[in-house]
Design a protein around this motif. Structure first.
Motif, PDB file in Angstrom:
ATOM      1  N   GLY A 154       5.588   2.636  10.717  1.00 58.27           N
ATOM      2  CA  GLY A 154       5.646   4.091  10.643  1.00 58.27           C
ATOM      3  C   GLY A 154       4.336   4.817  10.882  1.00 58.27           C
ATOM      4  O   GLY A 154       4.201   5.987  10.560  1.00 58.27           O
ATOM      5  N   PHE A 155       3.362   4.135  11.473  1.00 56.14           N
ATOM      6  CA  PHE A 155       2.081   4.766  11.803  1.00 56.14           C
ATOM      7  C   PHE A 155       2.110   5.262  13.247  1.00 56.14           C
ATOM      8  O   PHE A 155       2.725   4.643  14.112  1.00 56.14           O
ATOM      9  CB  PHE A 155       0.933   3.760  11.659  1.00 56.14           C
ATOM     10  CG  PHE A 155       0.533   3.454  10.242  1.00 56.14           C
ATOM     11  CD1 PHE A 155      -0.592   4.045   9.682  1.00 56.14           C
ATOM     12  CD2 PHE A 155       1.271   2.569   9.476  1.00 56.14           C
ATOM     13  CE1 PHE A 155      -0.971   3.760   8.381  1.00 56.14           C
ATOM     14  CE2 PHE A 155       0.903   2.264   8.175  1.00 56.14           C
ATOM     15  CZ  PHE A 155      -0.217   2.863   7.623  1.00 56.14           C
ATOM     16  N   THR A 156       1.421   6.372  13.497  1.00 56.53           N
ATOM     17  CA  THR A 156       1.255   6.870  14.859  1.00 56.53           C
ATOM     18  C   THR A 156      -0.236   6.973  15.174  1.00 56.53           C
ATOM     19  O   THR A 156      -1.050   7.221  14.284  1.00 56.53           O
ATOM     20  CB  THR A 156       1.908   8.250  15.058  1.00 56.53           C
ATOM     21  OG1 THR A 156       1.357   9.161  14.115  1.00 56.53           O
ATOM     22  CG2 THR A 156       3.417   8.183  14.892  1.00 56.53           C
ATOM     23  N   THR A 157      -0.566   6.817  16.436  1.00 56.68           N
ATOM     24  CA  THR A 157      -1.961   6.830  16.875  1.00 56.68           C
ATOM     25  C   THR A 157      -2.473   8.261  16.966  1.00 56.68           C
ATOM     26  O   THR A 157      -1.821   9.130  17.539  1.00 56.68           O
ATOM     27  CB  THR A 157      -2.088   6.141  18.250  1.00 56.68           C
ATOM     28  OG1 THR A 157      -1.594   4.811  18.132  1.00 56.68           O
ATOM     29  CG2 THR A 157      -3.521   6.116  18.737  1.00 56.68           C
ATOM     30  N   THR A 210       3.342   8.277   9.224  1.00 58.37           N
ATOM     31  CA  THR A 210       4.144   9.479   9.435  1.00 58.37           C
ATOM     32  C   THR A 210       5.517   9.390   8.822  1.00 58.37           C
ATOM     33  O   THR A 210       6.224  10.373   8.751  1.00 58.37           O
ATOM     34  CB  THR A 210       4.290   9.765  10.939  1.00 58.37           C
ATOM     35  OG1 THR A 210       4.801   8.601  11.590  1.00 58.37           O
ATOM     36  CG2 THR A 210       2.947  10.141  11.550  1.00 58.37           C
ATOM     37  N   LYS A 211       5.944   8.198   8.415  1.00 56.36           N
ATOM     38  CA  LYS A 211       7.258   8.086   7.756  1.00 56.36           C
ATOM     39  C   LYS A 211       7.264   6.971   6.760  1.00 56.36           C
ATOM     40  O   LYS A 211       6.379   6.169   6.680  1.00 56.36           O
ATOM     41  CB  LYS A 211       8.365   7.887   8.774  1.00 56.36           C
ATOM     42  CG  LYS A 211       8.169   6.704   9.713  1.00 56.36           C
ATOM     43  CD  LYS A 211       9.310   6.599  10.689  1.00 56.36           C
ATOM     44  CE  LYS A 211       9.023   5.491  11.698  1.00 56.36           C
ATOM     45  NZ  LYS A 211      10.074   5.181  12.549  1.00 56.36           N
ATOM     46  N   VAL A 243       0.850  -1.198   0.000  1.00 53.17           N
ATOM     47  CA  VAL A 243       0.000   0.000   0.000  1.00 53.17           C
ATOM     48  C   VAL A 243       0.882   1.243   0.000  1.00 53.17           C
ATOM     49  O   VAL A 243       0.695   2.157  -0.809  1.00 53.17           O
ATOM     50  CB  VAL A 243      -0.961   0.006   1.216  1.00 53.17           C
ATOM     51  CG1 VAL A 243      -1.601   1.372   1.407  1.00 53.17           C
ATOM     52  CG2 VAL A 243      -2.017  -1.074   1.072  1.00 53.17           C
ATOM     53  N   TRP A 244       1.855   1.286   0.898  1.00 48.14           N
ATOM     54  CA  TRP A 244       2.708   2.466   1.040  1.00 48.14           C
ATOM     55  C   TRP A 244       3.523   2.721  -0.227  1.00 48.14           C
ATOM     56  O   TRP A 244       3.671   3.866  -0.669  1.00 48.14           O
ATOM     57  CB  TRP A 244       3.616   2.331   2.247  1.00 48.14           C
ATOM     58  CG  TRP A 244       4.461   3.544   2.479  1.00 48.14           C
ATOM     59  CD1 TRP A 244       5.816   3.610   2.432  1.00 48.14           C
ATOM     60  CD2 TRP A 244       4.017   4.869   2.780  1.00 48.14           C
ATOM     61  NE1 TRP A 244       6.238   4.895   2.677  1.00 48.14           N
ATOM     62  CE2 TRP A 244       5.144   5.686   2.901  1.00 48.14           C
ATOM     63  CE3 TRP A 244       2.766   5.441   2.953  1.00 48.14           C
ATOM     64  CZ2 TRP A 244       5.072   7.042   3.188  1.00 48.14           C
ATOM     65  CZ3 TRP A 244       2.688   6.795   3.240  1.00 48.14           C
ATOM     66  CH2 TRP A 244       3.830   7.583   3.359  1.00 48.14           C
ATOM     67  N   PRO A 271      -3.903  12.135  -0.624  1.00 48.18           N
ATOM     68  CA  PRO A 271      -4.102  12.574   0.761  1.00 48.18           C
ATOM     69  C   PRO A 271      -3.419  11.621   1.757  1.00 48.18           C
ATOM     70  O   PRO A 271      -3.082  10.491   1.422  1.00 48.18           O
ATOM     71  CB  PRO A 271      -5.621  12.524   0.938  1.00 48.18           C
ATOM     72  CG  PRO A 271      -6.187  12.519  -0.435  1.00 48.18           C
ATOM     73  CD  PRO A 271      -5.162  11.848  -1.302  1.00 48.18           C
ATOM     74  N   GLN A 272      -3.254  12.091   2.963  1.00 45.87           N
ATOM     75  CA  GLN A 272      -2.623  11.343   4.062  1.00 45.87           C
ATOM     76  C   GLN A 272      -3.161   9.916   4.167  1.00 45.87           C
ATOM     77  O   GLN A 272      -4.357   9.697   4.066  1.00 45.87           O
ATOM     78  CB  GLN A 272      -2.891  12.083   5.381  1.00 45.87           C
ATOM     79  CG  GLN A 272      -2.374  11.419   6.621  1.00 45.87           C
ATOM     80  CD  GLN A 272      -0.871  11.527   6.749  1.00 45.87           C
ATOM     81  OE1 GLN A 272      -0.315  12.586   6.524  1.00 45.87           O
ATOM     82  NE2 GLN A 272      -0.221  10.450   7.102  1.00 45.87           N
TER      83      GLN A 272
END
Length: 136
Positions: free
Chosen positions: A119-122, A135-136, A92-93, A101-102
């Motif tokens: 690299g995901f944040t809550t 986020t990265k 996906v990434w 979009p984000q």
């Protein structure tokens, strides 16, 4: 296990034979906290297929919205679970472009650590799910 990741439009006829037996399976629905899977023209499905037997072993439907690109349901079989889910998230990434979009994900709490490693944040927490963003 050799895994091939397929990317298929949400309304393509070849999607249904690949995911139909899973999305209608009571055990798979239980995995998804009894929430039904959905698709449409704004979806692309990333499907993990075992090359040895052409069996679908997992999938992530990705929905394109005006304000976000969203993972909101997914399934991965038990055998090789984390490896398959990681491969799907990576696929996906890799297909994201700068003008999209984000990327956000509604993640089951049991998978939070795996998405964090990717690299995901809550951004929000509920009892069974977390909303996370890449986020990265």
């Amino acid at each position: 296990m050799q895994i091939q990741i397929l990317k298929i439009n949400g309304t393509a006829k070849e999607l249904y034979p690949l995911v139909g037996p899973l999305v209608m399976n009571p055990e798979v629905l239980k995995y998804n906290n009894r929430y039904p899977f959905k698709t449409g023209k704004n979806f692309e499905w990333y499907i993990a297929v075992n090359e040895a037997n052409d069996e679908t072993v997992g999938f992530i439907p990705l929905e394109y919205k005006s304000h976000e690109t969203s993972i909101n349901n997914y399934y991965v079989q038990q055998e090789g679970h984390n490896e398959i889910l990681n491969r799907l998230i990576e696929a996906v990434w890799q297909n994201m472009t700068k003008d999209m979009p984000q990327l956000t994900a509604l993640v089951q709490t049991r998978h939070a650590a795996l998405f964090k490693e990717q690299g995901f944040t809550t951004t929000k927490e509920w009892k069974l799910y977390l909303k996370m963003q890449k986020t990265k």
